[in-house]
Design a protein around this motif. Structure first.
Motif, PDB file in Angstrom:
ATOM      1  N   ALA A 275      29.831   9.830   8.640  1.00 34.25           N
ATOM      2  CA  ALA A 275      30.483   9.577   7.350  1.00 34.25           C
ATOM      3  C   ALA A 275      29.537   9.623   6.148  1.00 34.25           C
ATOM      4  CB  ALA A 275      31.175   8.211   7.380  1.00 34.25           C
ATOM      5  N   HIS A 276      28.244   9.827   6.367  1.00 31.19           N
ATOM      6  CA  HIS A 276      27.278   9.829   5.267  1.00 31.19           C
ATOM      7  C   HIS A 276      26.155  10.776   5.640  1.00 31.19           C
ATOM      8  CE1 HIS A 276      24.098   8.342   2.563  1.00 31.19           C
ATOM      9  NE2 HIS A 276      25.027   7.678   1.897  1.00 31.19           N
ATOM     10  N   ASP A 277      25.628  11.503   4.681  1.00 33.65           N
ATOM     11  CA  ASP A 277      24.522  12.413   4.944  1.00 33.65           C
ATOM     12  C   ASP A 277      23.284  11.653   5.408  1.00 33.65           C
ATOM     13  OD1 ASP A 277      26.030  14.616   4.245  1.00 33.65           O
ATOM     14  OD2 ASP A 277      25.242  14.726   2.193  1.00 33.65           O
ATOM     15  N   THR A 278      22.437  12.350   6.154  1.00 38.01           N
ATOM     16  CA  THR A 278      21.178  11.783   6.619  1.00 38.01           C
ATOM     17  C   THR A 278      20.331  11.325   5.435  1.00 38.01           C
ATOM     18  OG1 THR A 278      21.172  13.096   8.643  1.00 38.01           O
ATOM     19  CG2 THR A 278      19.015  12.328   7.850  1.00 38.01           C
ATOM     20  N   GLU A 279      19.772  10.136   5.568  1.00 34.64           N
ATOM     21  CA  GLU A 279      18.852   9.590   4.568  1.00 34.64           C
ATOM     22  C   GLU A 279      17.428   9.837   5.064  1.00 34.64           C
ATOM     23  OE1 GLU A 279      19.335   7.943   1.613  1.00 34.64           O
ATOM     24  OE2 GLU A 279      21.503   7.575   1.658  1.00 34.64           O
ATOM     25  N   HIS A 280      16.634  10.485   4.223  1.00 38.94           N
ATOM     26  CA  HIS A 280      15.239  10.755   4.551  1.00 38.94           C
ATOM     27  C   HIS A 280      14.374   9.613   4.049  1.00 38.94           C
ATOM     28  CE1 HIS A 280      15.457  15.024   5.898  1.00 38.94           C
ATOM     29  NE2 HIS A 280      16.687  14.801   5.458  1.00 38.94           N
TER      30      HIS A 280
ATOM     31  N   THR B 252       0.830  -1.202   0.000  1.00 39.56           N
ATOM     32  CA  THR B 252       0.000   0.000   0.000  1.00 39.56           C
ATOM     33  C   THR B 252       0.864   1.251   0.000  1.00 39.56           C
ATOM     34  OG1 THR B 252      -0.125  -0.022   2.420  1.00 39.56           O
ATOM     35  CG2 THR B 252      -1.898  -1.147   1.217  1.00 39.56           C
ATOM     36  N   THR B 253       2.173   1.037   0.223  1.00 37.47           N
ATOM     37  CA  THR B 253       3.117   2.146   0.298  1.00 37.47           C
ATOM     38  C   THR B 253       4.413   1.757  -0.391  1.00 37.47           C
ATOM     39  OG1 THR B 253       2.215   2.719   2.469  1.00 37.47           O
ATOM     40  CG2 THR B 253       4.307   3.732   1.888  1.00 37.47           C
ATOM     41  N   LEU B 254       5.000   2.692  -1.099  1.00 38.92           N
ATOM     42  CA  LEU B 254       6.355   2.556  -1.608  1.00 38.92           C
ATOM     43  C   LEU B 254       7.236   3.395  -0.699  1.00 38.92           C
ATOM     44  CD1 LEU B 254       7.694   2.703  -5.202  1.00 38.92           C
ATOM     45  CD2 LEU B 254       8.644   4.230  -3.484  1.00 38.92           C
ATOM     46  N   LYS B 255       8.356   2.818  -0.267  1.00 38.38           N
ATOM     47  CA  LYS B 255       9.289   3.549   0.588  1.00 38.38           C
ATOM     48  C   LYS B 255      10.673   3.520  -0.041  1.00 38.38           C
ATOM     49  CE  LYS B 255       6.871   2.630   4.917  1.00 38.38           C
ATOM     50  NZ  LYS B 255       7.020   2.229   6.332  1.00 38.38           N
ATOM     51  N   THR B 256      11.415   4.576   0.203  1.00 33.74           N
ATOM     52  CA  THR B 256      12.806   4.653  -0.215  1.00 33.74           C
ATOM     53  C   THR B 256      13.495   5.654   0.697  1.00 33.74           C
ATOM     54  OG1 THR B 256      14.275   4.837  -2.150  1.00 33.74           O
ATOM     55  CG2 THR B 256      12.537   6.510  -1.938  1.00 33.74           C
ATOM     56  N   THR B 257      14.811   5.713   0.640  1.00 31.37           N
ATOM     57  CA  THR B 257      15.532   6.752   1.375  1.00 31.37           C
ATOM     58  C   THR B 257      16.330   7.585   0.388  1.00 31.37           C
ATOM     59  OG1 THR B 257      17.416   5.296   1.850  1.00 31.37           O
ATOM     60  CG2 THR B 257      15.684   5.429   3.529  1.00 31.37           C
TER      61      THR B 257
ATOM     62  N   LEU C  64       3.137  11.893  -1.090  1.00 30.91           N
ATOM     63  CA  LEU C  64       4.545  11.729  -0.732  1.00 30.91           C
ATOM     64  C   LEU C  64       4.813  12.457   0.571  1.00 30.91           C
ATOM     65  CD1 LEU C  64       7.627  11.938  -3.004  1.00 30.91           C
ATOM     66  CD2 LEU C  64       7.568  13.287  -0.914  1.00 30.91           C
ATOM     67  N   THR C  65       5.417  11.742   1.509  1.00 32.49           N
ATOM     68  CA  THR C  65       5.867  12.347   2.763  1.00 32.49           C
ATOM     69  C   THR C  65       7.321  11.941   2.980  1.00 32.49           C
ATOM     70  OG1 THR C  65       5.113  10.452   4.090  1.00 32.49           O
ATOM     71  CG2 THR C  65       3.565  12.292   3.818  1.00 32.49           C
ATOM     72  N   ASP C  66       8.027  12.719   3.802  1.00 32.98           N
ATOM     73  CA  ASP C  66       9.400  12.341   4.142  1.00 32.98           C
ATOM     74  C   ASP C  66       9.734  12.788   5.547  1.00 32.98           C
ATOM     75  OD1 ASP C  66      11.719  14.683   3.980  1.00 32.98           O
ATOM     76  OD2 ASP C  66       9.956  15.225   2.811  1.00 32.98           O
ATOM     77  N   THR C  67      10.677  12.061   6.119  1.00 32.81           N
ATOM     78  CA  THR C  67      11.161  12.372   7.457  1.00 32.81           C
ATOM     79  C   THR C  67      12.599  11.865   7.582  1.00 32.81           C
ATOM     80  OG1 THR C  67      10.690  12.137   9.828  1.00 32.81           O
ATOM     81  CG2 THR C  67      10.262  10.226   8.455  1.00 32.81           C
ATOM     82  N   PRO C  68      13.454  12.557   8.322  1.00 32.98           N
ATOM     83  CA  PRO C  68      14.806  12.034   8.531  1.00 32.98           C
ATOM     84  C   PRO C  68      14.723  10.627   9.135  1.00 32.98           C
ATOM     85  CG  PRO C  68      14.652  14.279   9.342  1.00 32.98           C
ATOM     86  CD  PRO C  68      13.256  13.832   9.011  1.00 32.98           C
ATOM     87  N   HIS C  69      15.520   9.709   8.627  1.00 29.18           N
ATOM     88  CA  HIS C  69      15.407   8.319   9.064  1.00 29.18           C
ATOM     89  C   HIS C  69      16.746   7.758   9.547  1.00 29.18           C
ATOM     90  CE1 HIS C  69      13.489   4.438   9.379  1.00 29.18           C
ATOM     91  NE2 HIS C  69      14.399   3.888   8.590  1.00 29.18           N
TER      92      HIS C  69
END
Length: 177
Positions: free
Chosen positions: A156-161, A113-118, A141-146
């Protein structure tokens, strides 16, 4: 060059489930698609072999020009897109969206029911693809820092939302593209 073989905004790459023989070509494609994170060739081989039902390759003239890896999230009604790679020679023809539509139209993903990605905040191409995809299918579409830079990546890596897109109930979506 795939763009040269596409006319009048129509492009008909062959979309198919990958197999183990595609692992090395997928790995090479990802290496050509900076700034995508490179996994080991073995990881791409396992994805192509074990997760073929939820991954897709796009080919033109026997050359792999596109790849999406994904999987159903255990215990959720959600399909997770791990990586989208489109050959530099095939950009601008809507291939990423064509592959996404192919995937969510598969029986193996029917319960999602949902597609998710970062996505990192600075990845304009991915934000553009997923916003356009959501608009085309009528999904929210919604996003949040994850996965956070300091808490998860030791700086060592940027935040993935975490990006979530609601998917319409079973309908043929290929006509949307």
């Amino acid at each position: 060059m795939p763009k040269d073989r596409c006319t009048d905004s129509k492009c008909n790459p062959n979309l198919r489930k990958p197999d183990a023989n595609d692992g090395a070509a997928i790995w090479e494609l990802i290496r050509a698609c900076k700034p995508l994170d490179e996994n080991s060739m073995y990881a791409n081989l396992i994805q192509a072999d074990h997760f073929s039902d939820t991954c897709v390759v796009a080919e033109m003239d026997g050359e792999i020009i596109g790849w999406i890896s994904g999987h159903m999230i255990p215990g959720e009604d959600a399909f997770f897109v791990w990586q989208v790679a489109v050959s530099p020679d095939a950009r601008g023809i809507g291939l990423g969206k064509i592959m996404l539509l192919d995937l969510i139209d598969r029986d193996e993903i029917r319960d999602a029911t949902t597609l998710k990605t970062t996505i990192t905040k600075d990845n304009a191409a991915s934000w553009g693809l997923f916003r356009s995809f959501a608009d085309d299918i009528g999904g929210e579409l919604t996003d949040t820092p994850h996965f956070k830079k300091d808490a998860h990546f030791d700086g060592a890596h940027d935040t993935e939302h975490l990006v979530s897109i609601t998917l319409p109930r079973r309908m043929k979506l290929r006509s949307v593209a």
